[in-house]
Structures are given as C-alpha cells and as structure tokens.
Design an enzyme around this catalytic site. Structure first.
Site, short mmCIF file in Angstrom:
data_model
loop_
_atom_site.label_atom_id
_atom_site.label_comp_id
_atom_site.label_asym_id
_atom_site.label_seq_id
_atom_site.Cartn_x
_atom_site.Cartn_y
_atom_site.Cartn_z
N SER A 51 -41.26 28.56 0.97
CA SER A 51 -41.76 28.20 2.31
C SER A 51 -41.57 29.30 3.33
CB SER A 51 -41.08 26.92 2.79
OG SER A 51 -41.41 25.86 1.93
N HIS A 56 -33.44 32.35 -2.09
CA HIS A 56 -32.37 32.59 -1.11
C HIS A 56 -31.56 33.83 -1.44
CE1 HIS A 56 -32.66 28.72 1.06
NE2 HIS A 56 -33.13 28.29 -0.08
N ARG A 62 -31.89 24.29 -8.13
CA ARG A 62 -33.03 23.82 -7.35
C ARG A 62 -34.19 24.80 -7.47
NH1 ARG A 62 -32.73 20.61 -1.75
NH2 ARG A 62 -34.74 21.19 -0.89
N ASP A 63 -33.89 26.07 -7.25
CA ASP A 63 -34.92 27.10 -7.43
C ASP A 63 -34.92 27.62 -8.87
OD1 ASP A 63 -35.66 26.96 -4.71
OD2 ASP A 63 -33.94 28.19 -4.17
N ARG A 92 -24.87 24.08 -3.92
CA ARG A 92 -25.54 24.46 -2.67
C ARG A 92 -25.69 23.28 -1.71
NH1 ARG A 92 -31.65 26.26 -3.87
NH2 ARG A 92 -32.02 25.44 -1.79
N PRO A 101 -32.24 33.26 5.67
CA PRO A 101 -31.29 32.84 6.70
C PRO A 101 -31.01 31.34 6.78
CG PRO A 101 -33.12 34.09 7.66
CD PRO A 101 -33.47 33.81 6.25
N HIS A 160 -40.15 25.69 -7.59
CA HIS A 160 -41.54 25.94 -7.18
C HIS A 160 -42.33 26.44 -8.39
CE1 HIS A 160 -40.00 26.67 -2.80
NE2 HIS A 160 -39.97 25.41 -3.16
#
Length: 505
Positions: free
Chosen positions: A62, A123, A153-154, A185, A258, A456
């Site tokens: 995103s 990230h 998650r990623d 996380r 960030p 994703h």
C-alpha cells in the site's frame, strides 16, 4: 452550480487473477463492479516489482502503491535504494551507522538492532540486518543484540524458524550477534495506539521480566504449540540476553517503512510519551533507517528523496479543490504516501478520516468502516465544491490478510455496495471515476492446497474509467494513474510526472 468531480477509487488489495480457487475477488458477488466493468473502458496495470521501483518480482504494497499513484511516475523505493547502497559499499561508509557504532565503542556498551525478521520486503528485509552485522564485525564490536519482530503476514504465517536459523548461522559465521528478544509484529509494530500491545514488546526489549526461553527457536516453537502464528507470537526474552536496552547503548531500527515502526520508536525517544509509564534511558543513540514520524527523535540513516509535483500539488497549483478520504488503516496512504511523504495539506485540500473498527482482527468485521466512509463521501459530494477525490476502501487488503476466504468475500461485497452508491452519485453529477487498486491480496487468500495465504500478490490490478467514448492503453503501471486523472481534469501534466495517461488520444 455543483462541480463535476473526478474521483480515484482505490480498492486496496484487489487484483486480477484467472483461477477462482481461493480468489475472493472472483468469488464475491459484486454487481456494481461487474456492471461498470462491462459498461466502461477497462485495462489492467502492473503494481509490483520494477514497475513500482521495487526489485524484480517483489510484490507491491500500500505504501509503495500510493506513492507511485500520487507521484505519477516510478518511485524508487527504500528497499531498492538500501539494496543498492549495500551492493556498492556506501552502506558501510554511512555516517549515521558509523556514529551509532562509535557511540557504543566510546561507552563500551551494546548495539541493539530492531527490525522485522523476514524477506517480505514490505517493511524490512533481513539481509539489511546481515549487512549491519557485517558492519559491526568490521568495526570490531563485540556485543550486538538483535530484537527480532516476527512477520507471518507479508510472508508465510509460520516461516520464522527459517529466518531465525539463517540469522543464527550469520552470528556463527561472524562470531558476533545474538537474539535478545522476540515479538510478533502484532505487538511490536502496532500503528493504532494500542499501547498495551507495544508495552509487552517494550518490556521484552528492556528485559523488564516476562516469559523467557533458552533460544529464539524454543520460544517460537512454544508459541506454535499454542496455535499462534508468527505475527501473534507473544513477546519473550531470550535467556542468554540479560541486559536489555540501557544507558549509553545504541539502537538501529532497520525497518524502512515508517507506519509500523513509529510507535515503538516514540516509546524509546519521545520524552513526552504518555502511552504508559516508561523509564527514561540516558545517552541512548537511536537511529532509524528512514524518518518514521515527527514524534520520533532519531538519527536518519537514509534521508527521504523529495518528490515534487505529486497529484495533490498539481491540483493545488491549478486551483482545484481536493478531498482525501479513507478509514484509519489506509488514511496515511491517501494522504502522506500519496503526497510523496508530505503530511501537510495542500491549499484547497480537505481530509476525512473515518475510524477503523476496534476489533482484534478484521475478519471479525469484514465490512470494517466502508459504509461510514461511503456516507461521509456522499456528504462531501453534496457540498458541490469538489474537483478531485482520492478515496481508499481498505477491506479487500485488511481482511485478505486474515487468510480467511469467507470474510474476505464479505469484505469485497460490502465494498461493492458502497462503490455502487459512490460511482452512481459521481456520474449523476456529471463526473468521472477511475476504479482501480494499489496491489493484489484478496485475489489469492488460499494457496492451491487450501492453506491460508496472508501475503500480497504480484498480479496486475484492474482499471475502469467511467467515461464513454474513450479507449484505454492495453497495459501500464500505477504511475500512469495520476496522468490519467489530470487528463480527465483537462489539466496539463508537469514534466516531473513521467507516467502516461492510460487514455488513448
């Protein structure tokens, strides 16, 4: 007389994929999207890899997506910049990194490294941790403690042991480094001011008591035994480590994105922090790979590259009124990221932030705040003064991250209902909409063998332009969306915007 608005509607995490298996986009009942898709010109564009300034084959996200969309060009992302600096050696000469190491040498203290331990590339990237370990070794440091945040998650939900083993092999190869604490996380990288979560990670990092295991591996396995995946691993201390972050130490936080690194950094660096009671650390050198937020008092390893002439600035310079609207989870994306890393509003810009629901995970409330976002937008449209609308529906991405098919289908169906009302209202006003996405996710919620897929995808995203009598190019990338908006608005595209309108002329 009411203006005829042009809207960019981002269905976050919604991409094209042929197979129906585990594909919430295909399986959802979405009459409005389907109606626009058959009625208006469509195409599909790339939202990952080199097309958005990421390494080849790297899935989009995103932050990257909105930055490319708003800039109207390919924006070379932090991941690509950092990789390049490691490859050409500049990384090892970096002043901030070397100042952190010299601070540790001067105080005979400890270097602590924080970061998300995975190769998700959204990230962080764990190879950046390896480069930091190489630098510490080269500079003769002896005490390097790694505080690992687990992903799930990623990357795959239970992939942490692979990264832990590779990192321990690196420790062994160099003869320095050890795991000091481990947190999922969910705790260490919250972004919604859920300080109770952050406090658990903070206490493990400071070694203020809590669960202890003899190794990172043992702690993760114990969490797996409780049916917790990497993201939700409860913060624990690794036994060998008994010092925590103390006076005179240095911290390097290697996350480059960030939004999920800011809160933890505020706890360590913001003297005005009030989320919970903290013990101040004296003479702490705190460095972050990028600038996280204005409340974080840190040295920045990679300063931001300024982006000029983003869609918001061009709208301002042409006297246009613009609205940025989303719920909490995606509000930074339609504002800060879409403005090229700028927090301030442009002249003529207003913003509507709709609170995301306070639930543990969004599969429990798949509609999230989509209906409230839609209602707020209709209210804004009724004022009749808007030229440009930048809107994000968070659901396909946020619920897609659960890896649960049924809730993700429900999420898309809720968004479709809202999409219908919004687009029909804009059309009724004589305006136009571009319906698209920033990256894939909900297009593959289950793997081929029915395992949850929470990451994703690299699939292309659809584009619908709700304007009769035009045709669209066969392909493009996210950086072509701002030029397409300007085309619809009859506004000249600035030279900095190197993307091309998707509308054929």
């Amino acid at each position: 007389m009411a203006k005829q608005p042009t809207a960019l509607i981002i269905l976050d995490g919604f991409a094209n994929r042929e197979s129906e298996h585990g594909n919430a986009v295909k399986l959802a009942n979405k009459p409005n999207f389907d109606r626009y898709y058959s009625k208006y010109p469509t195409t599909q564009i790339e939202a990952s890899g080199l097309d958005v300034g990421l390494p080849e084959g790297q899935m989009g996200n995103s932050e990257v997506g909105h930055m490319n969309i708003g800039a109207g060009r390919v924006v070379y992302q932090s991941l690509t910049r950092i990789n390049k600096s490691i490859e050409d050696g500049d990384f090892f000469e970096n002043d901030v990194l070397n100042n952190a190491i010299n601070h540790v040498k001067k105080n005979d203290s400890v270097l602590h490294v924080f970061g998300l331990l995975s190769d998700g590339g959204v990230h962080s990237h764990y190879k950046h941790l390896f480069a930091l370990l190489d630098l510490a070794k080269k500079q003769g440091l002896e005490k390097v403690y790694v505080h690992a945040f687990l992903d799930g998650r990623d990357v795959d939900q239970k992939s942490a042991l692979k990264y832990i083993e590779e990192t321990e092999a690196k420790f062994k190869e160099l003869g320095i480094g050890q795991f000091a604490s481990v947190s999922g996380r969910y705790y260490a990288m919250d972004r919604d001011k859920r300080w109770d979560r952050e406090e658990k990670a903070y206490n493990a990092i400071r070694n203020f008591g809590g669960t202890t295991f003899e190794s990172a591996k043992a702690g993760v396995e114990a969490n797996y035994d409780k049916d917790l995946t990497d993201e939700f691993v409860e913060p624990f201390i690794v036994q060998d480590q008994n010092e925590g972050v103390n006076d005179g130490d240095a911290v390097i936080f290697y996350n480059f994105r960030p939004d999920r690194a800011g809160q933890l950094s505020e706890i360590f660096t913001d003297k005005a922090f009030e989320g919970f009671k903290v013990e101040q650390i004296n003479d702490l050198f705190y460095a972050t790979f990028t600038k996280y937020n204005d409340n974080v008092n840190a040295e920045i390893v990679f300063e931001k590259v300024d982006l000029t002439n983003t869609i918001g600035e061009v709208a301002q310079d042409n006297g246009l009124k613009q609205l940025r609207i989303a719920e909490t989870e995606k509000f930074p994306h339609v504002t800060y990221f879409m403005s090229g890393g700028r927090n301030e509003e442009f002249e003529g810009e207003r913003r509507r932030l709709i609170d995301s629901p306070k639930v543990a995970t969004y599969d429990l409330k798949p509609e999230m705040s989509a209906y409230e976002v839609k209602d707020a937008l209709i209210e804004e449209l009724n004022k009749g003064d808007l030229d440009l609308i930048l809107l994000n529906f968070a659901n396909p991405d946020m619920v897609g991250h659960s890896g649960m098919l049924e809730p993700t289908i429900k999420a898309i169906e809720a968004v479709d209902e809202c999409l219908g009302e919004v687009v029909d209202k804009i059309t009724e006003m004589g305006g136009h909409a571009i319906i698209t996405a920033d990256h894939g996710n909900s297009d593959m919620v289950l793997t081929d063998d029915d395992q949850p897929m929470t990451t994703h995808t690299t699939n292309p995203v659809p584009v619908i332009v709700t304007k009769d009598g035009v045709t669209l190019r066969e392909t493009g990338r996210l950086g072509d969306l701002a030029p397409t908006l300007l085309d619809l608005l009859n506004v000249d595209q600035p030279e900095d915007m190197t993307g091309e309108s998707l509308i054929n002329h």
